[in-house]
Every structure is written in structure tokens, then in C-alpha cells.
Scaffold this active site. Structure first.
Site, PDB file in Angstrom:
ATOM      1  N   LYS A  15       0.824  -1.215   0.000  1.00 20.40           N
ATOM      2  CA  LYS A  15       0.000   0.000   0.000  1.00 20.40           C
ATOM      3  C   LYS A  15       0.864   1.273   0.000  1.00 20.40           C
ATOM      4  O   LYS A  15       2.070   1.219   0.278  1.00 20.40           O
ATOM      5  CB  LYS A  15      -0.943  -0.035   1.209  1.00 20.40           C
ATOM      6  CG  LYS A  15      -1.939  -1.205   1.150  1.00 20.40           C
ATOM      7  CD  LYS A  15      -2.963  -1.120   2.282  1.00 20.40           C
ATOM      8  CE  LYS A  15      -3.944  -2.280   2.208  1.00 20.40           C
ATOM      9  NZ  LYS A  15      -5.008  -2.181   3.243  1.00 20.40           N
ATOM     10  N   PHE A  66     -15.382   4.230   7.098  1.00 14.44           N
ATOM     11  CA  PHE A  66     -14.018   4.602   6.717  1.00 14.44           C
ATOM     12  C   PHE A  66     -13.793   4.558   5.208  1.00 14.44           C
ATOM     13  O   PHE A  66     -12.668   4.775   4.740  1.00 14.44           O
ATOM     14  CB  PHE A  66     -13.000   3.698   7.424  1.00 14.44           C
ATOM     15  CG  PHE A  66     -13.160   2.216   7.155  1.00 14.44           C
ATOM     16  CD1 PHE A  66     -12.695   1.634   5.991  1.00 14.44           C
ATOM     17  CD2 PHE A  66     -13.785   1.393   8.097  1.00 14.44           C
ATOM     18  CE1 PHE A  66     -12.833   0.282   5.736  1.00 14.44           C
ATOM     19  CE2 PHE A  66     -13.927   0.028   7.855  1.00 14.44           C
ATOM     20  CZ  PHE A  66     -13.449  -0.525   6.674  1.00 14.44           C
ATOM     21  N   ARG A 119      -2.516 -14.603   4.704  1.00 18.48           N
ATOM     22  CA  ARG A 119      -3.165 -13.842   5.787  1.00 18.48           C
ATOM     23  C   ARG A 119      -2.378 -14.012   7.096  1.00 18.48           C
ATOM     24  O   ARG A 119      -2.254 -13.069   7.877  1.00 18.48           O
ATOM     25  CB  ARG A 119      -4.627 -14.297   5.971  1.00 18.48           C
ATOM     26  CG  ARG A 119      -5.534 -14.088   4.765  1.00 18.48           C
ATOM     27  CD  ARG A 119      -5.938 -12.662   4.505  1.00 18.48           C
ATOM     28  NE  ARG A 119      -6.610 -12.040   5.611  1.00 18.48           N
ATOM     29  CZ  ARG A 119      -7.270 -10.880   5.523  1.00 18.48           C
ATOM     30  NH1 ARG A 119      -7.343 -10.235   4.360  1.00 18.48           N
ATOM     31  NH2 ARG A 119      -7.844 -10.352   6.561  1.00 18.48           N
ATOM     32  N   THR A 134      -5.592  -7.028  10.619  1.00 19.19           N
ATOM     33  CA  THR A 134      -5.852  -5.742   9.952  1.00 19.19           C
ATOM     34  C   THR A 134      -5.270  -4.583  10.761  1.00 19.19           C
ATOM     35  O   THR A 134      -4.659  -3.668  10.207  1.00 19.19           O
ATOM     36  CB  THR A 134      -7.377  -5.551   9.788  1.00 19.19           C
ATOM     37  OG1 THR A 134      -7.919  -6.692   9.126  1.00 19.19           O
ATOM     38  CG2 THR A 134      -7.684  -4.295   8.995  1.00 19.19           C
ATOM     39  N   ARG A 150       2.488  -6.727   8.772  1.00 20.82           N
ATOM     40  CA  ARG A 150       1.825  -5.540   9.323  1.00 20.82           C
ATOM     41  C   ARG A 150       2.441  -5.127  10.662  1.00 20.82           C
ATOM     42  O   ARG A 150       2.573  -3.945  10.961  1.00 20.82           O
ATOM     43  CB  ARG A 150       0.316  -5.777   9.424  1.00 20.82           C
ATOM     44  CG  ARG A 150      -0.370  -5.662   8.052  1.00 20.82           C
ATOM     45  CD  ARG A 150      -1.792  -6.128   8.101  1.00 20.82           C
ATOM     46  NE  ARG A 150      -2.538  -5.775   6.894  1.00 20.82           N
ATOM     47  CZ  ARG A 150      -3.721  -6.295   6.575  1.00 20.82           C
ATOM     48  NH1 ARG A 150      -4.299  -7.186   7.372  1.00 20.82           N
ATOM     49  NH2 ARG A 150      -4.337  -5.920   5.472  1.00 20.82           N
ATOM     50  N   ASN A 195      -2.028   0.110   6.583  1.00 19.46           N
ATOM     51  CA  ASN A 195      -1.540  -1.140   7.167  1.00 19.46           C
ATOM     52  C   ASN A 195      -0.658  -1.956   6.217  1.00 19.46           C
ATOM     53  O   ASN A 195      -0.646  -3.177   6.256  1.00 19.46           O
ATOM     54  CB  ASN A 195      -2.701  -1.957   7.749  1.00 19.46           C
ATOM     55  CG  ASN A 195      -3.722  -2.346   6.708  1.00 19.46           C
ATOM     56  OD1 ASN A 195      -3.565  -2.032   5.538  1.00 19.46           O
ATOM     57  ND2 ASN A 195      -4.763  -3.040   7.132  1.00 19.46           N
ATOM     58  N   HIS A 203      -2.197  -5.438   1.397  1.00 13.63           N
ATOM     59  CA  HIS A 203      -3.505  -6.078   1.217  1.00 13.63           C
ATOM     60  C   HIS A 203      -3.278  -7.567   1.008  1.00 13.63           C
ATOM     61  O   HIS A 203      -2.260  -7.970   0.433  1.00 13.63           O
ATOM     62  CB  HIS A 203      -4.193  -5.491  -0.030  1.00 13.63           C
ATOM     63  CG  HIS A 203      -5.408  -6.253  -0.456  1.00 13.63           C
ATOM     64  ND1 HIS A 203      -6.635  -6.051   0.137  1.00 13.63           N
ATOM     65  CD2 HIS A 203      -5.582  -7.238  -1.384  1.00 13.63           C
ATOM     66  CE1 HIS A 203      -7.517  -6.874  -0.433  1.00 13.63           C
ATOM     67  NE2 HIS A 203      -6.914  -7.598  -1.345  1.00 13.63           N
TER      68      HIS A 203
HETATM   69  P1  GDP Z   1      -8.144  -6.704   5.552  1.00 15.92           P
HETATM   70  O1  GDP Z   1      -8.811  -7.844   4.808  1.00 15.92           O
HETATM   71  O2  GDP Z   1      -7.314  -7.175   6.723  1.00 15.92           O
HETATM   72  O3  GDP Z   1      -7.363  -5.774   4.637  1.00 15.92           O
HETATM   73  O4  GDP Z   1      -9.300  -5.817   6.215  1.00 15.92           O
HETATM   74  P2  GDP Z   1     -10.750  -5.360   5.686  1.00 15.92           P
HETATM   75  O5  GDP Z   1     -11.114  -6.084   4.424  1.00 15.92           O
HETATM   76  O6  GDP Z   1     -11.672  -5.446   6.852  1.00 15.92           O
HETATM   77  O7  GDP Z   1     -10.545  -3.811   5.374  1.00 15.92           O
HETATM   78  C1  GDP Z   1      -9.961  -3.375   4.165  1.00 15.92           C
HETATM   79  C2  GDP Z   1      -9.006  -2.232   4.468  1.00 15.92           C
HETATM   80  O8  GDP Z   1      -9.749  -1.123   4.985  1.00 15.92           O
HETATM   81  C3  GDP Z   1      -7.977  -2.522   5.578  1.00 15.92           C
HETATM   82  O9  GDP Z   1      -6.861  -3.236   5.111  1.00 15.92           O
HETATM   83  C4  GDP Z   1      -7.625  -1.123   6.031  1.00 15.92           C
HETATM   84  O10 GDP Z   1      -6.713  -0.484   5.106  1.00 15.92           O
HETATM   85  C5  GDP Z   1      -8.976  -0.428   5.943  1.00 15.92           C
HETATM   86  N1  GDP Z   1      -9.697  -0.486   7.221  1.00 15.92           N
HETATM   87  C6  GDP Z   1     -10.258  -1.572   7.834  1.00 15.92           C
HETATM   88  N2  GDP Z   1     -10.847  -1.256   8.994  1.00 15.92           N
HETATM   89  C7  GDP Z   1     -10.665   0.095   9.125  1.00 15.92           C
HETATM   90  C8  GDP Z   1     -11.062   1.037  10.123  1.00 15.92           C
HETATM   91  O11 GDP Z   1     -11.707   0.700  11.136  1.00 15.92           O
HETATM   92  N3  GDP Z   1     -10.689   2.344   9.915  1.00 15.92           N
HETATM   93  C9  GDP Z   1      -9.996   2.744   8.804  1.00 15.92           C
HETATM   94  N4  GDP Z   1      -9.677   4.042   8.663  1.00 15.92           N
HETATM   95  N5  GDP Z   1      -9.618   1.879   7.845  1.00 15.92           N
HETATM   96  C10 GDP Z   1      -9.940   0.580   8.008  1.00 15.92           C
END
Ligand code: GDP
Length: 139
Positions: free
Chosen positions: A11, A59, A87, A93, A104, A114, A117
């Protein structure tokens, strides 16, 4: 459909902080083969499409803004059990909850910025890989 492939992005935060080489090193040392690789950037529109599944989340606007804020590295990776193993390699996350030694944990700045992806299913890995790469760009 089990493909043994996953899709990743390094990212904008991790690219800006100079971590491309270190993150690719972690990935290949963990046994993933790079099938496709691209240094590129997402427009706000493209970032919005990529994260459309999150469009109802609070978000979403911030995430789209962040993901289009600078260049990224996109890649398709191959390994037995690729989705789950990747993962595990990247960690939770929220980097404050990511296990020690995960990508991460080592490189992420916040729950949003973070570092990487990782696809959450074979189906999404296929969709996400095709978002960035044609058949001629996979090896
Ligand atoms: P991942 O599968 O671990 O990447 O997580 P998700 O699919 O739930 O979320 C996608 C992306 O959204 C994450 O990798 C973060 O960059 C962002 N994200 C997730 N949760 C949050 C949050 O609570 N706040 C903010 N600002 N960004 C978030």
C-alpha cells in the site's frame, strides 16, 4: 475453486516509507512465488471500485483517499494454501493486534495505513488479480 493463488498490494504508506524490497523479501522467503508484479497507482475512482465491498463502511472515503494517495505494488502470488498462509504472514488488519514478525507488525502505521492487502478468498483473489493483470502479465 481452489487456485493456490492470492493477490496482494504493497500500500502507499509502505511504498512511501521505502519498504517495497523488504516486504517482497518476506513474501518470497515465506515460499510464495511471484506470478505477476506491477508498480502502479490507483486513481480515486479505481480505488473506489477495488474497495466497493466496503462502500457502506464509515471509513470508505478515507480508505479510497489513502489508497489513491501514492504508488502501490500489485502482485499475484502462488503457494499451497496461499490465501490462509498469506493472511497469517501479513497479520491482523490492525497492526497493534498483528502477531510479532508479521508484515503488518513490522511495517504498518495504522489500521488504515496497514502496509499490505491480502485477498480473503480464492474467488476474491481471482477478481482482484484480474483487476490489475491481463493473462499476458502472469508467469
Ligand atoms: P483486511 O482484509 O485485513 O485488509 O481488512 P478489511 O477487508 O476489513 O478492510 C480493508 C481495508 O480497509 C484494511 O486493510 C484497512 O486499510 C482499511 N480499514 C479496515 N478497517 C478500518 C477502520 O476501522 N478504519 C480505517 N480508517 N480503515 C480501516
Amino acid at each position: 475453486m481452489k487456485t493456490n493463488r492470492t493477490f496482494t498490494m504493497i500500500k502507499p504508506d509502505a511504498v512511501a516509507n521505502g519498504h517495497i524490497g523488504a516486504i517482497l523479501d518476506h513474501i518470497t522467503k515465506a515460499g510464495f512465488k511471484i506470478v505477476a508484479l506491477k508498480y502502479t497507482a490507483l486513481s480515486a475512482q479505481k480505488a473506489g471500485e477495488f474497495y466497493a465491498v466496503h462502500s457502506e463502511r464509515g471509513f470508505y472515503a478515507d480508505l479510497v483517499n489513502f489508497m489513491s494517495s501514492g504508488p502501490i505494488v500489485a502482485a499475484i502470488l502462488e503457494k499451497d494454501n496461499a490465501i490462509a498462509d498469506f493472511r497469517t504472514l501479513i497479520g491482523a488488519t490492525d497492526p497493534t493486534k498483528a502477531d510479532a514478525g508479521t508484515i503488518r507488525n513490522l511495517f504498518a502505521k495504522s489500521i488504515e495505513a496497514n502496509a499490505v492487502h491480502g485477498s480473503d478468498s480464492d474467488e476474491n483473489a481471482d477478481i482482484e488479480g484480474s483487476f490489475f493483470f491481463s493473462a499476458f502479465e502472469r508467469f
